[in-house]
Design a protein around this motif. Structure first.
Motif, PDB file in Angstrom:
ATOM      1  N   THR A  76       0.861  -1.183   0.000  1.00  0.00           N
ATOM      2  CA  THR A  76       0.000   0.000   0.000  1.00  0.00           C
ATOM      3  C   THR A  76       0.897   1.232   0.000  1.00  0.00           C
ATOM      4  OG1 THR A  76      -1.710  -1.182   1.232  1.00  0.00           O
ATOM      5  CG2 THR A  76      -1.824   1.238   1.203  1.00  0.00           C
ATOM      6  N   VAL A  77       0.736   2.081  -0.999  1.00  0.00           N
ATOM      7  CA  VAL A  77       1.591   3.260  -1.160  1.00  0.00           C
ATOM      8  C   VAL A  77       0.748   4.504  -0.961  1.00  0.00           C
ATOM      9  CG1 VAL A  77       3.217   4.469  -2.642  1.00  0.00           C
ATOM     10  CG2 VAL A  77       3.025   1.982  -2.775  1.00  0.00           C
ATOM     11  N   ASP A  78       1.220   5.428  -0.126  1.00  0.00           N
ATOM     12  CA  ASP A  78       0.522   6.679   0.144  1.00  0.00           C
ATOM     13  C   ASP A  78       0.454   7.548  -1.112  1.00  0.00           C
ATOM     14  OD1 ASP A  78       0.880   9.765   1.334  1.00  0.00           O
ATOM     15  OD2 ASP A  78      -0.574   8.513   2.366  1.00  0.00           O
ATOM     16  N   GLY A  79      -0.637   8.309  -1.228  1.00  0.00           N
ATOM     17  CA  GLY A  79      -0.826   9.144  -2.417  1.00  0.00           C
ATOM     18  C   GLY A  79       0.257  10.181  -2.596  1.00  0.00           C
ATOM     19  N   ASP A  80       0.748  10.761  -1.489  1.00  0.00           N
ATOM     20  CA  ASP A  80       1.817  11.766  -1.598  1.00  0.00           C
ATOM     21  C   ASP A  80       3.083  11.148  -2.178  1.00  0.00           C
ATOM     22  OD1 ASP A  80       0.221  13.738  -0.631  1.00  0.00           O
ATOM     23  OD2 ASP A  80       0.904  13.553   1.456  1.00  0.00           O
ATOM     24  N   ILE A  81       3.351   9.890  -1.800  1.00  0.00           N
ATOM     25  CA  ILE A  81       4.549   9.230  -2.326  1.00  0.00           C
ATOM     26  C   ILE A  81       4.408   9.009  -3.831  1.00  0.00           C
ATOM     27  CG2 ILE A  81       5.910   7.106  -2.244  1.00  0.00           C
ATOM     28  CD1 ILE A  81       5.295   6.921   0.702  1.00  0.00           C
ATOM     29  N   ILE A  82       3.218   8.578  -4.281  1.00  0.00           N
ATOM     30  CA  ILE A  82       3.012   8.353  -5.722  1.00  0.00           C
ATOM     31  C   ILE A  82       3.136   9.667  -6.482  1.00  0.00           C
ATOM     32  CG2 ILE A  82       1.348   7.601  -7.454  1.00  0.00           C
ATOM     33  CD1 ILE A  82       0.258   5.621  -5.431  1.00  0.00           C
ATOM     34  N   CYS A  83       2.609  10.742  -5.921  1.00  0.00           N
ATOM     35  CA  CYS A  83       2.745  12.046  -6.580  1.00  0.00           C
ATOM     36  C   CYS A  83       4.210  12.468  -6.625  1.00  0.00           C
ATOM     37  CB  CYS A  83       1.919  13.088  -5.834  1.00  0.00           C
ATOM     38  SG  CYS A  83       0.120  12.829  -5.963  1.00  0.00           S
ATOM     39  N   ALA A 201      18.026  19.994   3.784  1.00  0.00           N
ATOM     40  CA  ALA A 201      16.907  19.818   2.854  1.00  0.00           C
ATOM     41  C   ALA A 201      16.945  20.977   1.869  1.00  0.00           C
ATOM     42  CB  ALA A 201      15.585  19.771   3.606  1.00  0.00           C
ATOM     43  N   TYR A 202      17.237  20.685   0.603  1.00  0.00           N
ATOM     44  CA  TYR A 202      17.457  21.716  -0.430  1.00  0.00           C
ATOM     45  C   TYR A 202      16.257  21.717  -1.378  1.00  0.00           C
ATOM     46  CZ  TYR A 202      20.377  24.777  -3.303  1.00  0.00           C
ATOM     47  OH  TYR A 202      20.902  25.851  -3.973  1.00  0.00           O
ATOM     48  N   ARG A 203      15.694  22.892  -1.623  1.00  0.00           N
ATOM     49  CA  ARG A 203      14.518  22.964  -2.487  1.00  0.00           C
ATOM     50  C   ARG A 203      14.941  22.992  -3.951  1.00  0.00           C
ATOM     51  NH1 ARG A 203       9.111  26.794  -2.090  1.00  0.00           N
ATOM     52  NH2 ARG A 203       8.149  26.031  -4.019  1.00  0.00           N
ATOM     53  N   LEU A 204      14.358  22.058  -4.715  1.00  0.00           N
ATOM     54  CA  LEU A 204      14.566  21.985  -6.155  1.00  0.00           C
ATOM     55  C   LEU A 204      13.193  21.917  -6.808  1.00  0.00           C
ATOM     56  CD1 LEU A 204      17.500  19.410  -6.316  1.00  0.00           C
ATOM     57  CD2 LEU A 204      17.640  21.880  -6.577  1.00  0.00           C
ATOM     58  N   GLY A 205      12.757  23.032  -7.379  1.00  0.00           N
ATOM     59  CA  GLY A 205      11.442  23.076  -8.008  1.00  0.00           C
ATOM     60  C   GLY A 205      10.346  22.965  -6.960  1.00  0.00           C
ATOM     61  N   TYR A 208      11.548  19.385  -1.837  1.00  0.00           N
ATOM     62  CA  TYR A 208      12.745  19.459  -1.010  1.00  0.00           C
ATOM     63  C   TYR A 208      13.442  18.104  -1.102  1.00  0.00           C
ATOM     64  CZ  TYR A 208      11.384  23.861   1.177  1.00  0.00           C
ATOM     65  OH  TYR A 208      11.069  25.167   1.415  1.00  0.00           O
ATOM     66  N   GLU A 209      14.763  18.116  -1.329  1.00  0.00           N
ATOM     67  CA  GLU A 209      15.507  16.880  -1.509  1.00  0.00           C
ATOM     68  C   GLU A 209      16.692  16.822  -0.554  1.00  0.00           C
ATOM     69  OE1 GLU A 209      16.548  16.211  -5.573  1.00  0.00           O
ATOM     70  OE2 GLU A 209      14.484  16.363  -6.298  1.00  0.00           O
ATOM     71  N   ALA A 238      22.562   8.796  -3.637  1.00  0.00           N
ATOM     72  CA  ALA A 238      21.312   8.469  -2.950  1.00  0.00           C
ATOM     73  C   ALA A 238      20.515   9.742  -2.661  1.00  0.00           C
ATOM     74  CB  ALA A 238      21.599   7.707  -1.664  1.00  0.00           C
ATOM     75  N   MET A 239      19.160   9.653  -2.778  1.00  0.00           N
ATOM     76  CA  MET A 239      18.349  10.859  -2.654  1.00  0.00           C
ATOM     77  C   MET A 239      16.946  10.489  -2.186  1.00  0.00           C
ATOM     78  SD  MET A 239      15.749  12.695  -4.370  1.00  0.00           S
ATOM     79  CE  MET A 239      15.847  12.247  -6.100  1.00  0.00           C
ATOM     80  N   ILE A 240      16.342  11.340  -1.337  1.00  0.00           N
ATOM     81  CA  ILE A 240      14.923  11.280  -1.017  1.00  0.00           C
ATOM     82  C   ILE A 240      14.331  12.659  -1.274  1.00  0.00           C
ATOM     83  CG2 ILE A 240      15.134   9.453   0.717  1.00  0.00           C
ATOM     84  CD1 ILE A 240      14.900  11.659   2.850  1.00  0.00           C
ATOM     85  N   GLY A 241      13.022  12.711  -1.513  1.00  0.00           N
ATOM     86  CA  GLY A 241      12.359  13.981  -1.744  1.00  0.00           C
ATOM     87  C   GLY A 241      10.937  13.948  -1.228  1.00  0.00           C
ATOM     88  N   PHE A 242      10.409  15.148  -0.883  1.00  0.00           N
ATOM     89  CA  PHE A 242       9.022  15.253  -0.448  1.00  0.00           C
ATOM     90  C   PHE A 242       8.482  16.600  -0.934  1.00  0.00           C
ATOM     91  CE2 PHE A 242      12.009  15.895   3.045  1.00  0.00           C
ATOM     92  CZ  PHE A 242      11.818  17.231   3.349  1.00  0.00           C
ATOM     93  N   PRO A 243       7.153  16.673  -1.224  1.00  0.00           N
ATOM     94  CA  PRO A 243       6.584  17.896  -1.807  1.00  0.00           C
ATOM     95  C   PRO A 243       6.668  19.068  -0.842  1.00  0.00           C
ATOM     96  CG  PRO A 243       5.091  16.011  -2.031  1.00  0.00           C
ATOM     97  CD  PRO A 243       6.176  15.595  -1.098  1.00  0.00           C
TER      98      PRO A 243
END
Length: 342
Positions: A76-83, A201-205, A208-209, A238-243
Motif C-alpha cells: 500500500t503506497v501513500d498518495g503523496d509518495i506516488i505524486c 533539505a534543499y529545495r529543487l522546483g 525538497y531533496e 542516494a536521494m529522497i524527496g518530499f513535496p
C-alpha cells in the motif's frame, strides 16, 4: 500552462490533475517539449508519457516488497509518495521515455548483430618425427672444429648488462581529475560542508531533496522511498524527496531527532537544532548552571546555630541599616506611609 499528456485510465487522470496543479514552469516545459539527449551517436528527443510513469511506479512499488518473505505480499503506497514519484519521473533527465528523431519519427534502436558461430575443424593428429641417429664423432674431428675458448673477461663483458639497459622504465600514472558534480550538487554540498552535522533539505522546483548518507538515514526513519540522482559523478547519489506543500510535516519529524538546515536557495537558509525547547520553562537550575550566568555566585555555607546572625531582637533602625539601599527604596514604594524609615 496546460500539460500535453493523455490520461487513459482514472488513475492516470488523478496523476495528470496533480501535475497540472503543482508542476512548475520548468517541469511543464520538460513534459510538453521533452529533453534533447544524445544516444547511439544521434541527437534525439526524450518525451515521457503517463503509460511510462505507471510502469515506473510499479517498479518502485516492487522494491518495497521483502524478498525474504515466501508468502504472497501486497504493498500500500501513500498518495503523496506516488505524486512524488510522478514529479521525479518527469523531472529526472536520466529516465528514458519515448525517443524521437529530429524529423519527429519514433526512434528505433539498431538491432544487435547476430554472431555466427563457426564449427571448429576436426583436430589433425600430428605424429612426432622419428629421432635421427647422430654419427659418432672422433677426437680428431673435435680438434679440427674446435672454436676459440672465450676468456673470463670476455664472458663477464657479454653477460653483465650495462646500467642503462638494466634500469626498467617506470610509467608515470596520471590521475584523472575528480569531478565536482553538477551545479545543483555543488550548491547542495556548499551548504552541507558549512553545516556538516546537520541534515540539509534543499529545495529543487516543487520538492525538497536530501542527498547522500543523510538521505539513507532519513529514508529508514521516516519510511520514505530511497531513490538516486545523476549528479555528474562517477556513480549516482542516494536521494529522497518530499513535496513542498507537505514539507512542514517532514521538517517536524526530522527536527525531532536531527539538526536541520532548510535551504530554499543559496542565500535563503534556515537553521534548526534538534528538539529546541524553552529552557526557562519547567527547568531546575543546578549550582553549576547558575555559575554560567553569574560568576559571582558562591555556594552557601551552613553555619552553626550559635554563629548565625540573629536579627529577631535587632532594633528596627539597626535592621534597616543592614539592608541594601535599593531594596529599602522598593519596600518604601510598596508600603508608603506604613513604614517609618529613619
Amino acid at each position: 500552462m496546460n500539460l500535453i499528456l493523455e490520461a487513459k485510465t482514472p488513475e492516470q487522470g488523478r496523476i495528470l490533475e496533480y501535475l497540472q496543479n503543482n508542476a512548475s514552469n520548468e517541469l511543464a516545459e520538460k513534459i510538453n517539449h521533452g529533453v534533447p539527449i544524445e544516444q547511439d551517436g544521434l541527437k534525439l528527443l526524450n518525451l515521457k508519457t503517463l503509460d511510462g510513469f505507471m510502469e515506473y511506479a510499479c517498479k518502485e512499488a516492487m522494491k518495497l516488497i521483502n524478498p525474504n518473505t515466501k508468502t504472497n505480499q501486497f504493498v500500500t503506497v501513500d498518495g503523496d509518495i506516488i505524486c512524488g514519484w510522478a514529479v521525479h519521473y518527469f523531472e529526472e533527465d536520466s529516465i528514458i521515455g519515448k525517443l524521437y528523431t529530429e524529423d519527429g519519427t519514433e526512434y528505433q534502436p539498431p538491432k544487435p548483430k547476430t554472431v555466427v558461430k563457426h564449427t571448429p575443424a576436426p583436430a589433425i593428429k600430428v605424429e612426432p618425427p622419428k629421432p635421427v641417429v647422430k654419427p659418432q664423432i672422433s677426437m680428431f674431428d673435435l680438434m679440427d672444429t674446435a672454436e676459440e675458448v672465450p676468456t673470463v673477461s670476455k664472458l663477464l663483458e657479454e653477460e653483465t648488462p650495462s646500467i642503462e639497459d638494466s634500469t626498467p622504465s617506470i610509467p608515470v600514472k596520471q590521475d584523472k581529475p575528480a569531478s565536482k558534480g553538477s551545479p545543483v550538487y555543488q550548491s547542495y554540498m556548499k551548504v552541507q560542508n558549512k553545516y556538516p552535522d546537520y541534515v540539509v533539505a534543499y529545495r529543487l522546483g516543487d520538492f525538497y531533496e536530501v542527498f547522500g548518507k543523510n538521505a539513507v538515514k532519513i529514508a529508514e526513519e521516516l519510511d520514505l522511498t530511497l531513490t538516486s540522482r545523476d549528479c555528474g559523478l562517477d556513480s549516482r547519489v542516494a536521494m529522497i524527496g518530499f513535496p513542498y506543500h507537505a514539507s512542514d510535516v517532514y521538517f517536524g519529524k526530522i527536527a525531532g531527532k536531527h539538526n536541520l538546515v532548510i535551504a530554499d536557495s543559496d542565500t535563503n537558509i534556515r537553521v534548526f537544532n534538534a528538539c529546541e525547547e524553552d529552557e526557562e520553562i519547567d527547568e531546575d537550575l543546578t549550582y553549576e548552571d547558575m555559575r554560567k550566568f553569574d560568576g559571582d555566585i558562591t555556594e552557601p555555607v551552613d553555619l552553626p546555630d550559635d554563629e548565625q546572625d540573629d536579627t529577631s531582637d535587632m532594633p528596627e533602625d539597626d535592621f534597616m541599616q543592614h539592608m541594601d539601599t535599593e531594596a529599602v527604596a522598593i519596600i518604601y514604594d510598596m508600603l508608603g506611609d506604613m513604614l517609618d524609615i529613619q
